[in-house]
Write a protein that holds these residues in place. Structure first.
Motif, PDB file in Angstrom:
ATOM      1  N   GLN A  85     -24.030  -2.890  -4.399  1.00 55.55           N
ATOM      2  CA  GLN A  85     -24.966  -2.642  -3.471  1.00 55.55           C
ATOM      3  C   GLN A  85     -24.854  -1.110  -3.308  1.00 55.55           C
ATOM      4  O   GLN A  85     -25.963  -0.661  -2.890  1.00 55.55           O
ATOM      5  N   SER A  86     -23.885  -0.346  -3.410  1.00 57.44           N
ATOM      6  CA  SER A  86     -23.863   1.000  -3.006  1.00 57.44           C
ATOM      7  C   SER A  86     -24.552   1.736  -4.083  1.00 57.44           C
ATOM      8  O   SER A  86     -25.215   2.789  -3.855  1.00 57.44           O
ATOM      9  N   ARG A  87     -24.462   1.328  -5.399  1.00 58.22           N
ATOM     10  CA  ARG A  87     -25.405   1.894  -6.394  1.00 58.22           C
ATOM     11  C   ARG A  87     -26.838   1.672  -6.109  1.00 58.22           C
ATOM     12  O   ARG A  87     -27.784   2.511  -6.459  1.00 58.22           O
ATOM     13  N   SER A  88     -27.148   0.527  -5.831  1.00 57.62           N
ATOM     14  CA  SER A  88     -28.443  -0.048  -5.303  1.00 57.62           C
ATOM     15  C   SER A  88     -29.014   0.752  -4.566  1.00 57.62           C
ATOM     16  O   SER A  88     -30.043   1.379  -4.388  1.00 57.62           O
ATOM     17  N   ASP A  89     -28.135   1.226  -3.361  1.00 57.33           N
ATOM     18  CA  ASP A  89     -28.808   1.895  -1.956  1.00 57.33           C
ATOM     19  C   ASP A  89     -28.967   3.409  -2.497  1.00 57.33           C
ATOM     20  O   ASP A  89     -29.900   3.983  -2.332  1.00 57.33           O
ATOM     21  N   VAL A  90     -28.125   4.109  -3.610  1.00 54.68           N
ATOM     22  CA  VAL A  90     -28.329   5.195  -4.072  1.00 54.68           C
ATOM     23  C   VAL A  90     -29.458   5.268  -4.825  1.00 54.68           C
ATOM     24  O   VAL A  90     -30.558   6.287  -4.899  1.00 54.68           O
ATOM     25  N   LEU A  91     -29.775   4.419  -6.006  1.00 55.71           N
ATOM     26  CA  LEU A  91     -31.003   4.249  -6.556  1.00 55.71           C
ATOM     27  C   LEU A  91     -32.060   4.181  -5.829  1.00 55.71           C
ATOM     28  O   LEU A  91     -33.324   4.780  -6.152  1.00 55.71           O
ATOM     29  N   SER A  92     -31.990   3.322  -4.573  1.00 60.19           N
ATOM     30  CA  SER A  92     -33.210   3.197  -4.021  1.00 60.19           C
ATOM     31  C   SER A  92     -33.885   4.352  -3.216  1.00 60.19           C
ATOM     32  O   SER A  92     -34.886   4.846  -3.212  1.00 60.19           O
ATOM     33  N   TYR A  93     -32.554   4.945  -2.841  1.00 54.38           N
ATOM     34  CA  TYR A  93     -33.137   6.111  -1.791  1.00 54.38           C
ATOM     35  C   TYR A  93     -33.410   7.190  -2.901  1.00 54.38           C
ATOM     36  O   TYR A  93     -34.553   8.028  -2.617  1.00 54.38           O
ATOM     37  N   CYS A  94     -32.826   7.604  -4.031  1.00 56.33           N
ATOM     38  CA  CYS A  94     -33.467   8.722  -5.019  1.00 56.33           C
ATOM     39  C   CYS A  94     -34.672   8.049  -5.478  1.00 56.33           C
ATOM     40  O   CYS A  94     -35.479   9.260  -5.812  1.00 56.33           O
ATOM     41  N   ARG A 149     -35.330   5.833 -13.869  1.00 56.43           N
ATOM     42  CA  ARG A 149     -35.793   4.796 -14.660  1.00 56.43           C
ATOM     43  C   ARG A 149     -34.662   4.438 -15.821  1.00 56.43           C
ATOM     44  O   ARG A 149     -34.318   3.275 -16.283  1.00 56.43           O
ATOM     45  N   GLN A 150     -33.877   5.444 -16.471  1.00 49.45           N
ATOM     46  CA  GLN A 150     -32.880   5.536 -17.320  1.00 49.45           C
ATOM     47  C   GLN A 150     -31.731   4.978 -16.605  1.00 49.45           C
ATOM     48  O   GLN A 150     -30.965   3.763 -17.114  1.00 49.45           O
ATOM     49  N   GLU A 151     -31.403   5.304 -15.441  1.00 48.48           N
ATOM     50  CA  GLU A 151     -30.026   4.753 -14.841  1.00 48.48           C
ATOM     51  C   GLU A 151     -30.282   3.367 -14.516  1.00 48.48           C
ATOM     52  O   GLU A 151     -29.363   2.506 -14.386  1.00 48.48           O
ATOM     53  N   MET A 152     -31.310   2.803 -14.117  1.00 53.17           N
ATOM     54  CA  MET A 152     -31.859   1.356 -13.362  1.00 53.17           C
ATOM     55  C   MET A 152     -31.726   0.586 -14.840  1.00 53.17           C
ATOM     56  O   MET A 152     -31.219  -0.467 -14.679  1.00 53.17           O
ATOM     57  N   GLY A 153     -31.937   1.015 -15.954  1.00 53.13           N
ATOM     58  CA  GLY A 153     -31.972   0.335 -17.085  1.00 53.13           C
ATOM     59  C   GLY A 153     -30.585   0.116 -17.548  1.00 53.13           C
ATOM     60  O   GLY A 153     -29.938  -1.045 -17.797  1.00 53.13           O
ATOM     61  N   VAL A 154     -29.635   1.098 -17.347  1.00 52.53           N
ATOM     62  CA  VAL A 154     -28.278   1.245 -17.555  1.00 52.53           C
ATOM     63  C   VAL A 154     -27.556   0.182 -16.631  1.00 52.53           C
ATOM     64  O   VAL A 154     -26.743  -0.823 -17.010  1.00 52.53           O
ATOM     65  N   GLU A 155     -27.922   0.099 -15.466  1.00 46.38           N
ATOM     66  CA  GLU A 155     -27.538  -0.598 -14.241  1.00 46.38           C
ATOM     67  C   GLU A 155     -27.818  -1.931 -14.573  1.00 46.38           C
ATOM     68  O   GLU A 155     -26.951  -3.033 -14.478  1.00 46.38           O
ATOM     69  N   ASN A 156     -28.902  -2.551 -15.113  1.00 48.92           N
ATOM     70  CA  ASN A 156     -29.151  -3.878 -15.440  1.00 48.92           C
ATOM     71  C   ASN A 156     -28.382  -4.287 -16.575  1.00 48.92           C
ATOM     72  O   ASN A 156     -27.858  -5.487 -16.518  1.00 48.92           O
ATOM     73  N   ILE A 157     -28.148  -3.397 -17.693  1.00 54.30           N
ATOM     74  CA  ILE A 157     -27.151  -3.983 -18.759  1.00 54.30           C
ATOM     75  C   ILE A 157     -25.921  -4.031 -18.274  1.00 54.30           C
ATOM     76  O   ILE A 157     -25.303  -5.073 -18.580  1.00 54.30           O
TER      77      ILE A 157
END
Length: 191
Positions: A85-94, A149-157
């Motif tokens: 969730q903390s990573r999702s919060d950071v990715l959403s904010y950014c 976009r790259q980090e979200m792909g990494v996050e999903n994997i």
């Protein structure tokens, strides 16, 4: 048991400092997801039935032990999901920062100057077929969007891999990490 990394103060400067952003994501993943097997092994309780002589046998035996359901739930609810969730919060904010106008872009005037010079150039493709090429600098919001976009792909994997290990070790639980995280969010936003 490892605790999730704390959420940094979210500011546009944090997002535009892509090395800091990537370091936060990398550290959080390294603390929880990259060591998921070790974290789950720490939850496994020693055998309650006493010593089993076949445990020292050279014959193949199951490589992993099932973990107590309550220990798994505690790990997921207090360590894994808060980290995600903390990573999702950071990715959403950014992502919000990357899609918003950037009045403080330090290279905005430089890009405009480059575009103006490009308009004034004389292009003769017969003499130089590459002379019409122009690669303007990307705005920092565009650079940030590419990184996200790259980090979200990494996050999903990473999450899919971690969830596969959790499912294997914790027994019969939800099929997708997306469903499990959504359910956890629903429980934690209601309270």
């Amino acid at each position: 048991m490892t605790q999730p990394s704390s959420l940094p103060p979210l500011t546009p400067q944090f997002c535009f400092s892509t090395t800091v952003l990537r370091d936060f994501l990398r550290l959080s993943r390294g603390t929880i997801d990259d060591t998921i097997t070790q974290n789950l092994n720490a939850l496994a309780t020693p055998s309650r039935a006493g010593f089993d002589p076949t445990s020292t046998s050279r014959l193949a035996r199951p490589a992993t032990r099932q973990i107590d359901a309550s220990s798994c739930e505690t790990f997921k609810n207090q360590v894994l999901f808060p980290s995600w969730q903390s990573r999702s919060d950071v990715l959403s904010y950014c992502t919000l920062v990357a899609t918003s106008p950037d009045p403080d872009d330090p290279e905005a005037t430089l890009r405009e100057t480059e575009k103006e010079k490009n308009r004034e150039r004389v292009v003769d493709e017969r003499l130089d077929p590459y002379s019409s090429r122009f690669f303007p600098r990307e705005a920092r919001t565009e650079q940030l969007a590419t990184i996200l976009r790259q980090e979200m792909g990494v996050e999903n994997i990473v999450r899919a891999r971690s969830w596969g290990i959790v499912r294997e070790r914790c027994g019969d639980i939800e099929n997708s990490w997306e469903d499990a995280l959504a359910r956890w969010r629903k429980l934690h936003t209601a309270s």
